[in-house]
Motif scaffolding. Sequence first.
Motif, PDB file in Angstrom:
ATOM      1  N   LEU A 181     -72.840 103.592  61.100  1.00 19.50           N
ATOM      2  CA  LEU A 181     -73.337 104.234  61.165  1.00 19.50           C
ATOM      3  C   LEU A 181     -73.316 103.991  62.996  1.00 19.50           C
ATOM      4  O   LEU A 181     -73.416 104.821  64.052  1.00 19.50           O
ATOM      5  N   THR A 182     -73.645 102.417  63.476  1.00 20.15           N
ATOM      6  CA  THR A 182     -73.524 101.592  64.078  1.00 20.15           C
ATOM      7  C   THR A 182     -72.464 102.266  64.768  1.00 20.15           C
ATOM      8  O   THR A 182     -72.624 102.831  66.331  1.00 20.15           O
ATOM      9  N   LEU A 183     -71.502 101.736  64.343  1.00 21.63           N
ATOM     10  CA  LEU A 183     -70.579 102.346  65.139  1.00 21.63           C
ATOM     11  C   LEU A 183     -69.641 103.746  65.300  1.00 21.63           C
ATOM     12  O   LEU A 183     -70.027 103.662  66.522  1.00 21.63           O
ATOM     13  N   VAL A 184     -69.841 104.552  63.963  1.00 21.42           N
ATOM     14  CA  VAL A 184     -69.380 105.969  65.056  1.00 21.42           C
ATOM     15  C   VAL A 184     -70.548 106.481  65.479  1.00 21.42           C
ATOM     16  O   VAL A 184     -69.970 107.199  66.374  1.00 21.42           O
ATOM     17  N   GLY A 185     -71.793 105.724  65.313  1.00 26.30           N
ATOM     18  CA  GLY A 185     -73.444 106.449  66.318  1.00 26.30           C
ATOM     19  C   GLY A 185     -72.489 106.152  67.773  1.00 26.30           C
ATOM     20  O   GLY A 185     -72.750 107.150  68.830  1.00 26.30           O
ATOM     21  N   SER A 186     -72.275 104.943  68.109  1.00 25.38           N
ATOM     22  CA  SER A 186     -72.052 104.000  69.291  1.00 25.38           C
ATOM     23  C   SER A 186     -70.729 105.024  69.816  1.00 25.38           C
ATOM     24  O   SER A 186     -70.926 104.930  71.512  1.00 25.38           O
ATOM     25  N   VAL A 187     -69.591 105.495  69.204  1.00 26.60           N
ATOM     26  CA  VAL A 187     -68.515 106.400  69.827  1.00 26.60           C
ATOM     27  C   VAL A 187     -69.561 107.694  70.396  1.00 26.60           C
ATOM     28  O   VAL A 187     -68.235 107.748  71.297  1.00 26.60           O
ATOM     29  N   SER A 188     -69.528 108.199  69.205  1.00 25.08           N
ATOM     30  CA  SER A 188     -69.795 109.603  69.929  1.00 25.08           C
ATOM     31  C   SER A 188     -70.697 109.342  70.586  1.00 25.08           C
ATOM     32  O   SER A 188     -70.524 109.967  71.363  1.00 25.08           O
ATOM     33  N   LEU A 189     -72.002 108.739  70.888  1.00 19.45           N
ATOM     34  CA  LEU A 189     -73.319 108.696  71.933  1.00 19.45           C
ATOM     35  C   LEU A 189     -71.769 108.634  73.356  1.00 19.45           C
ATOM     36  O   LEU A 189     -72.440 109.742  74.617  1.00 19.45           O
ATOM     37  N   THR A 190     -71.676 107.964  73.128  1.00 16.33           N
ATOM     38  CA  THR A 190     -70.686 107.370  74.798  1.00 16.33           C
ATOM     39  C   THR A 190     -69.425 108.838  75.177  1.00 16.33           C
ATOM     40  O   THR A 190     -69.758 108.593  75.709  1.00 16.33           O
ATOM     41  N   LEU A 191     -68.933 108.827  74.021  1.00 16.87           N
ATOM     42  CA  LEU A 191     -68.115 110.385  74.188  1.00 16.87           C
ATOM     43  C   LEU A 191     -69.368 111.631  74.857  1.00 16.87           C
ATOM     44  O   LEU A 191     -68.665 112.273  75.790  1.00 16.87           O
ATOM     45  N   VAL A 192     -70.512 111.569  73.736  1.00 19.53           N
ATOM     46  CA  VAL A 192     -71.205 112.930  74.989  1.00 19.53           C
ATOM     47  C   VAL A 192     -71.817 112.913  75.910  1.00 19.53           C
ATOM     48  O   VAL A 192     -71.904 113.802  76.528  1.00 19.53           O
ATOM     49  N   ILE A 193     -72.010 110.897  76.311  1.00 16.24           N
ATOM     50  CA  ILE A 193     -72.508 110.846  77.565  1.00 16.24           C
ATOM     51  C   ILE A 193     -71.421 111.396  79.036  1.00 16.24           C
ATOM     52  O   ILE A 193     -71.447 111.957  79.570  1.00 16.24           O
ATOM     53  N   TRP A 194     -70.430 110.756  77.815  1.00 11.06           N
ATOM     54  CA  TRP A 194     -68.761 110.936  79.435  1.00 11.06           C
ATOM     55  C   TRP A 194     -68.884 112.032  79.983  1.00 11.06           C
ATOM     56  O   TRP A 194     -68.195 113.207  80.953  1.00 11.06           O
ATOM     57  N   ILE A 195     -68.851 113.091  78.658  1.00 10.29           N
ATOM     58  CA  ILE A 195     -68.145 114.823  78.399  1.00 10.29           C
ATOM     59  C   ILE A 195     -69.355 115.375  79.011  1.00 10.29           C
ATOM     60  O   ILE A 195     -69.178 116.127  80.437  1.00 10.29           O
ATOM     61  N   VAL A 196     -70.305 115.300  79.005  1.00 10.19           N
ATOM     62  CA  VAL A 196     -71.700 116.134  80.175  1.00 10.19           C
ATOM     63  C   VAL A 196     -71.116 115.420  81.270  1.00 10.19           C
ATOM     64  O   VAL A 196     -71.870 115.734  82.595  1.00 10.19           O
ATOM     65  N   ALA A 197     -70.952 113.659  81.415  1.00 12.43           N
ATOM     66  CA  ALA A 197     -71.242 113.577  83.021  1.00 12.43           C
ATOM     67  C   ALA A 197     -70.079 113.950  83.676  1.00 12.43           C
ATOM     68  O   ALA A 197     -69.929 114.647  85.110  1.00 12.43           O
ATOM     69  N   LEU A 198     -69.062 114.222  83.051  1.00 14.96           N
ATOM     70  CA  LEU A 198     -67.886 114.757  83.422  1.00 14.96           C
ATOM     71  C   LEU A 198     -68.107 116.471  83.707  1.00 14.96           C
ATOM     72  O   LEU A 198     -67.593 116.957  84.441  1.00 14.96           O
ATOM     73  N   ILE A 199     -68.711 117.286  83.026  1.00 14.31           N
ATOM     74  CA  ILE A 199     -69.090 118.114  83.654  1.00 14.31           C
ATOM     75  C   ILE A 199     -69.779 119.156  84.404  1.00 14.31           C
ATOM     76  O   ILE A 199     -70.153 119.685  85.353  1.00 14.31           O
ATOM     77  N   ALA A 200     -70.765 117.975  83.946  1.00 21.38           N
ATOM     78  CA  ALA A 200     -71.927 118.238  85.416  1.00 21.38           C
ATOM     79  C   ALA A 200     -71.396 117.649  86.560  1.00 21.38           C
ATOM     80  O   ALA A 200     -72.270 117.659  87.895  1.00 21.38           O
ATOM     81  N   ARG A 201     -70.746 116.635  86.806  1.00 22.97           N
ATOM     82  CA  ARG A 201     -69.457 116.096  88.048  1.00 22.97           C
ATOM     83  C   ARG A 201     -69.381 117.697  88.576  1.00 22.97           C
ATOM     84  O   ARG A 201     -69.501 117.966  89.619  1.00 22.97           O
TER      85      ARG A 201
END
Length: 135
Positions: A115-135
């Motif tokens: 869960l640590t690995l899957v969660g970190s990858v998932s959270l990173t992707l969510v953060i970047w998707i939100v940041a790129l959309i909000a840009r």
Amino acid sequence: MAGADTARAESKRPLSPHLQIYRWTWTMAMSIFHRATAIVLYVGTVFLAFWLLALAAGPQAYETAAWFFGSWLGYLILFAYTWALMHHMLGGVRHFVWDFGKGFEPSQRFLLAKLTLVGSVSLTLVIWIVALIAR
């Protein structure tokens, strides 16, 4: 002194095991990743300080920093920094759970490590998707 060296050389004590002897496990890998992400965060904080100093130094310095962080290399560094931050945070949560005496069963340790690995990858992707959309 020579007698002590000879006695040590003739000793039949076993040597400490090394990484080739241990069977790799998820928890071992996540422990190593936790330490590695701490190093990445340390280096990433230097880049954060560079950005803050450029911001304080004026428009021309900030423009240079913005150009760097807007390049493919800058994006790669920011992405790696984001992943390291998320992974290190979730590793800390895993250790926090252990501090309460929970999650020590083999199946629970394995699940928390995954869960640590899957969660970190998932959270990173969510953060970047939100940041790129909000840009």
